[in-house]
Scaffold this motif. Structure first.
Motif, PDB file in Angstrom:
ATOM      1  N   SER A  11       0.758  -1.111   0.153  1.00 41.30           N
ATOM      2  CA  SER A  11       0.156   0.003   0.235  1.00 41.30           C
ATOM      3  C   SER A  11       0.896   1.093   0.090  1.00 41.30           C
ATOM      4  O   SER A  11       1.765   1.246   0.596  1.00 41.30           O
ATOM      5  CB  SER A  11      -0.681   0.198   1.220  1.00 41.30           C
ATOM      6  N   SER A  46      -6.601   0.170  -2.162  1.00 37.54           N
ATOM      7  CA  SER A  46      -7.442  -0.629  -2.968  1.00 37.54           C
ATOM      8  C   SER A  46      -7.129  -0.669  -4.415  1.00 37.54           C
ATOM      9  O   SER A  46      -7.022  -1.525  -4.961  1.00 37.54           O
ATOM     10  CB  SER A  46      -9.056  -0.180  -2.748  1.00 37.54           C
ATOM     11  N   GLU A  56     -15.751  -4.103   0.895  1.00 34.76           N
ATOM     12  CA  GLU A  56     -16.106  -3.761  -0.393  1.00 34.76           C
ATOM     13  C   GLU A  56     -15.319  -4.276  -1.656  1.00 34.76           C
ATOM     14  O   GLU A  56     -15.729  -5.015  -2.336  1.00 34.76           O
ATOM     15  CB  GLU A  56     -15.990  -2.185  -0.664  1.00 34.76           C
ATOM     16  N   THR A  64     -10.229  -4.309   1.423  1.00 33.34           N
ATOM     17  CA  THR A  64     -11.222  -4.042   2.022  1.00 33.34           C
ATOM     18  C   THR A  64     -12.411  -4.857   1.990  1.00 33.34           C
ATOM     19  O   THR A  64     -12.268  -5.697   1.003  1.00 33.34           O
ATOM     20  CB  THR A  64     -11.756  -2.451   1.884  1.00 33.34           C
ATOM     21  N   TRP A  86       0.999   2.029   5.944  1.00 33.42           N
ATOM     22  CA  TRP A  86       0.187   0.832   6.689  1.00 33.42           C
ATOM     23  C   TRP A  86       0.892  -0.457   6.842  1.00 33.42           C
ATOM     24  O   TRP A  86       0.156  -1.314   6.416  1.00 33.42           O
ATOM     25  CB  TRP A  86      -1.133   0.718   6.041  1.00 33.42           C
TER      26      TRP A  86
HETATM   27  C1  FAD Z   1      -4.437  -3.296  10.312  1.00 29.80           C
HETATM   28  C2  FAD Z   1      -4.154  -2.815   8.978  1.00 29.80           C
HETATM   29  C3  FAD Z   1      -2.651  -3.579   8.515  1.00 29.80           C
HETATM   30  C4  FAD Z   1      -2.299  -3.241   7.156  1.00 29.80           C
HETATM   31  N1  FAD Z   1      -1.060  -3.926   6.953  1.00 29.80           N
HETATM   32  C5  FAD Z   1      -0.521  -3.608   5.629  1.00 29.80           C
HETATM   33  C6  FAD Z   1       0.523  -4.163   5.229  1.00 29.80           C
HETATM   34  O1  FAD Z   1       1.311  -4.793   5.959  1.00 29.80           O
HETATM   35  N2  FAD Z   1       1.010  -3.914   4.189  1.00 29.80           N
HETATM   36  C7  FAD Z   1       0.353  -3.117   3.193  1.00 29.80           C
HETATM   37  O2  FAD Z   1       0.907  -3.002   1.988  1.00 29.80           O
HETATM   38  N3  FAD Z   1      -0.589  -2.656   3.394  1.00 29.80           N
HETATM   39  C8  FAD Z   1      -1.378  -3.058   4.648  1.00 29.80           C
HETATM   40  N4  FAD Z   1      -2.518  -2.334   4.991  1.00 29.80           N
HETATM   41  C9  FAD Z   1      -3.087  -1.667   4.127  1.00 29.80           C
HETATM   42  C10 FAD Z   1      -4.407  -2.256   3.411  1.00 29.80           C
HETATM   43  O3  FAD Z   1      -4.229  -3.177   2.620  1.00 29.80           O
HETATM   44  C11 FAD Z   1      -5.282  -0.829   2.838  1.00 29.80           C
HETATM   45  O4  FAD Z   1      -5.546   0.184   3.708  1.00 29.80           O
HETATM   46  C12 FAD Z   1      -6.228  -1.418   2.153  1.00 29.80           C
HETATM   47  O5  FAD Z   1      -5.915  -2.020   1.033  1.00 29.80           O
HETATM   48  C13 FAD Z   1      -7.283  -0.116   1.807  1.00 29.80           C
HETATM   49  O6  FAD Z   1      -6.402   0.791   1.124  1.00 29.80           O
HETATM   50  P1  FAD Z   1      -6.789   2.582   1.474  1.00 29.80           P
HETATM   51  O7  FAD Z   1      -6.556   2.526   2.813  1.00 29.80           O
HETATM   52  O8  FAD Z   1      -5.868   2.997   0.712  1.00 29.80           O
HETATM   53  O9  FAD Z   1      -8.236   2.862   1.203  1.00 29.80           O
HETATM   54  P2  FAD Z   1      -8.837   3.192  -0.263  1.00 29.80           P
HETATM   55  O10 FAD Z   1      -8.339   2.391  -1.161  1.00 29.80           O
HETATM   56  O11 FAD Z   1      -8.524   4.719  -0.419  1.00 29.80           O
HETATM   57  O12 FAD Z   1     -10.450   2.998   0.380  1.00 29.80           O
HETATM   58  C14 FAD Z   1     -11.204   3.985   0.944  1.00 29.80           C
HETATM   59  C15 FAD Z   1     -12.607   3.413   0.861  1.00 29.80           C
HETATM   60  O13 FAD Z   1     -13.280   3.286  -0.468  1.00 29.80           O
HETATM   61  C16 FAD Z   1     -13.658   1.819  -0.577  1.00 29.80           C
HETATM   62  N5  FAD Z   1     -13.458   1.684  -2.183  1.00 29.80           N
HETATM   63  C17 FAD Z   1     -12.102   1.832  -2.848  1.00 29.80           C
HETATM   64  N6  FAD Z   1     -12.349   1.110  -4.039  1.00 29.80           N
HETATM   65  C18 FAD Z   1     -13.332   0.712  -4.076  1.00 29.80           C
HETATM   66  C19 FAD Z   1     -14.068  -0.019  -5.142  1.00 29.80           C
HETATM   67  N7  FAD Z   1     -13.533  -0.298  -6.259  1.00 29.80           N
HETATM   68  N8  FAD Z   1     -15.454  -0.362  -5.006  1.00 29.80           N
HETATM   69  C20 FAD Z   1     -15.956  -0.257  -3.756  1.00 29.80           C
HETATM   70  N9  FAD Z   1     -15.391   0.590  -2.534  1.00 29.80           N
HETATM   71  C21 FAD Z   1     -14.436   1.027  -2.971  1.00 29.80           C
HETATM   72  C22 FAD Z   1     -12.975   1.055   0.253  1.00 29.80           C
HETATM   73  O14 FAD Z   1     -13.488  -0.256   0.659  1.00 29.80           O
HETATM   74  C23 FAD Z   1     -12.710   2.020   1.437  1.00 29.80           C
HETATM   75  O15 FAD Z   1     -14.019   2.030   2.385  1.00 29.80           O
HETATM   76  C24 FAD Z   1      -3.167  -2.772   6.238  1.00 29.80           C
HETATM   77  C25 FAD Z   1      -4.309  -1.922   6.774  1.00 29.80           C
HETATM   78  C26 FAD Z   1      -4.787  -2.056   8.077  1.00 29.80           C
HETATM   79  C27 FAD Z   1      -6.163  -1.437   8.508  1.00 29.80           C
END
Ligand code: FAD
Length: 393
Positions: free
Chosen positions: A126, A132, A378, A376, A156
């Motif tokens: 990420s 996502s 979703e 997520t 993250w």
């Molecule tokens: C506890 C924890 C540990 C983690 N560990 C790691 C790790 O070790 N390594 C790593 O690389 N990452 C890690 N992550 C990151 C995690 O993979 C991302 O937070 C996750 O993929 C979501 O990306 P984002 O936070 O950028 O949210 P965004 O992608 O910005 O999403 C924001 C919102 O929009 C929704 N959304 C986005 N796109 C769509 C779509 N196409 N259709 C419907 N809804 C959508 C999402 O569901 C979410 O509700 C971790 C996260 C957490 C919470």
């Protein structure tokens, strides 16, 4: 069989931490260095005794034993409630990724030290603008001789502080289309140009953090899978993560189950809400029954996946079912517990009147993260809809 069980019991008596199972024994704070050291120490002990590392190829450090011995070892370890392993993504995601796409030297060099707990791993996928939409990542690696020079930022990152090594997905082709411009590398967390810092979660701890790459160099031999095909390697990795335990579910695909029904009943029987015992309230009993039903459904769904896996019918997408179901259930469970304990839900760890030293509150807060990490709810629902149910995009 009995002789072997006695042997395992005697080993546990001799090797469990001093004072284990006594009321005075307190596990170190999760994510602390002390907890990490304990997890590493314990995993190494288990491995050296041949009590862990099952199901992996022997040439990469896997331990082979008859199934009945493995069953007894697992039963005895569960009975004593042994210390958790170190905080690392090694076993969960790195080993499956290396087994699937790694070079022979990588498997031989890294897998044994993951199995014995000696080396811990983090995972940089990420980015601030690529969660996502992972394919949108901006961290680059540019070839320079037989090395790659990496610049960018990841965010993250779980186990950020404990990673001896990490896997990293970076853009290796500025011109190629999305999904065909990424590569996956192994990097050494002691490399110059690499730095990391904590990010604190709402549950209190800095379980994840940020990683920065400033002209960090990675040898070419650290490439995992084909150049510019890192997207596909990363997807294998994410499927393993979703199937393996995201959300704190204790087991892998095939046996995923959240548990916690008995403790929920006990809490309801021992807590008063608006002057009456919660268990006497039929609406709570029904909700707990519903939780128990869903828990059972998840167990059987996991078992079905296990069978599909053994028959070679598992596509990987099915891991999303367990991921969504278990993490959303954990969230609902946490919310229900807050309703049961009422005003006590305001008492966090360390508060004198906190129930279970605030653990319920912590678990409720932490459960949100599990519905986000490794994709997520979703995103996983989209996978189920499009790739399993065949619904239109
Ligand atoms: C506890 C924890 C540990 C983690 N560990 C790691 C790790 O070790 N390594 C790593 O690389 N990452 C890690 N992550 C990151 C995690 O993979 C991302 O937070 C996750 O993929 C979501 O990306 P984002 O936070 O950028 O949210 P965004 O992608 O910005 O999403 C924001 C919102 O929009 C929704 N959304 C986005 N796109 C769509 C779509 N196409 N259709 C419907 N809804 C959508 C999402 O569901 C979410 O509700 C971790 C996260 C957490 C919470």
């Amino acid at each position: 069989m009995d002789a072997f069980r006695q042997e395992v019991r005697a080993w546990l008596d001799k090797n469990l931490p001093k004072g284990w199972e006594t009321p005075g024994y307190v596990l170190p704070e999760p994510f602390s260095q002390e907890a990490q050291d304990l997890g590493k120490w314990w995993t190494k002990k288990l491995y050296d005794a041949g009590y862990t590392g099952f199901g992996y190829p022997k040439e990469y450090g896997g331990i082979e034993r008859p199934a009945w011995e493995i069953a007894i070892i697992r039963q005895e370890l569960a009975r004593r409630g042994t210390p958790p392993g170190p905080f690392s993504l090694g076993l969960l995601t790195v080993v499956p990724t290396l087994l699937d796409a790694g070079q022979e030297w990588q498997k031989k060099r890294f897998i044994p030290k993951i199995l014995n707990g000696e080396e811990c791993w983090c995972q940089g996928f990420s980015e601030p603008n690529a969660g996502s939409d992972l394919a949108n990542m901006q961290t680059t690696a540019v070839k320079d001789g037989d090395e790659w020079v990496v610049n960018g930022q990841k965010v993250w990152t779980s186990a950020w502080k404990f990673g001896d090594f990490g896997i990293l997905v970076v853009k290796t082709d500025a011109e190629a289309p999305r999904h065909r411009n990424l590569s996956l590398f192994i990097f050494d967390c002691t490399s110059s140009g690499f730095s990391r810092r904590p990010l604190r979660q709402m549950s209190g701890e800095a379980e994840f953090g940020e990683m920065f790459f400033d002209d960090m160099r990675i040898p070419d031999e650290n490439l995992v899978g084909e150049l510019n095909r890192g997207w596909y390697v990363a997807m294998t990795n994410l499927m393993a993560d979703r199937g393996g335990g995201s959300g704190g579910a204790p087991a892998g695909v095939g046996v995923r189950v959240l548990g916690g029904v008995d403790s929920l009943i006990e809490l309801a029987k021992n807590t008063r809400r608006y002057g009456r015992v919660v268990w006497e309230d039929a609406t709570f009993r029904q909700r707990i029954a519903q939780f128990a039903i869903e828990n059972e459904a998840m167990r059987w769904s996991g078992a079905r996946m296990g069978v599909r896996m053994r028959k070679g019918q598992f596509t990987g997408n099915e891991a999303s079912i367990g991921k969504v179901f278990s993490t959303e259930m954990a969230k609902r469970r946490g919310d229900m517990v807050m309703e049961i304990i009422g005003a006590y839900s305001q008492m966090v760890k360390g508060s004198k009147r906190a129930i279970d030293d605030g653990d319920h509150v912590y678990r409720m807060l932490r459960s949100r993260g599990s519905t986000i990490q490794s994709g997520t709810s979703e995103i996983n629902r989209n996978i189920i809809a499009e790739r399993i149910l065949g619904l239109p995009r």
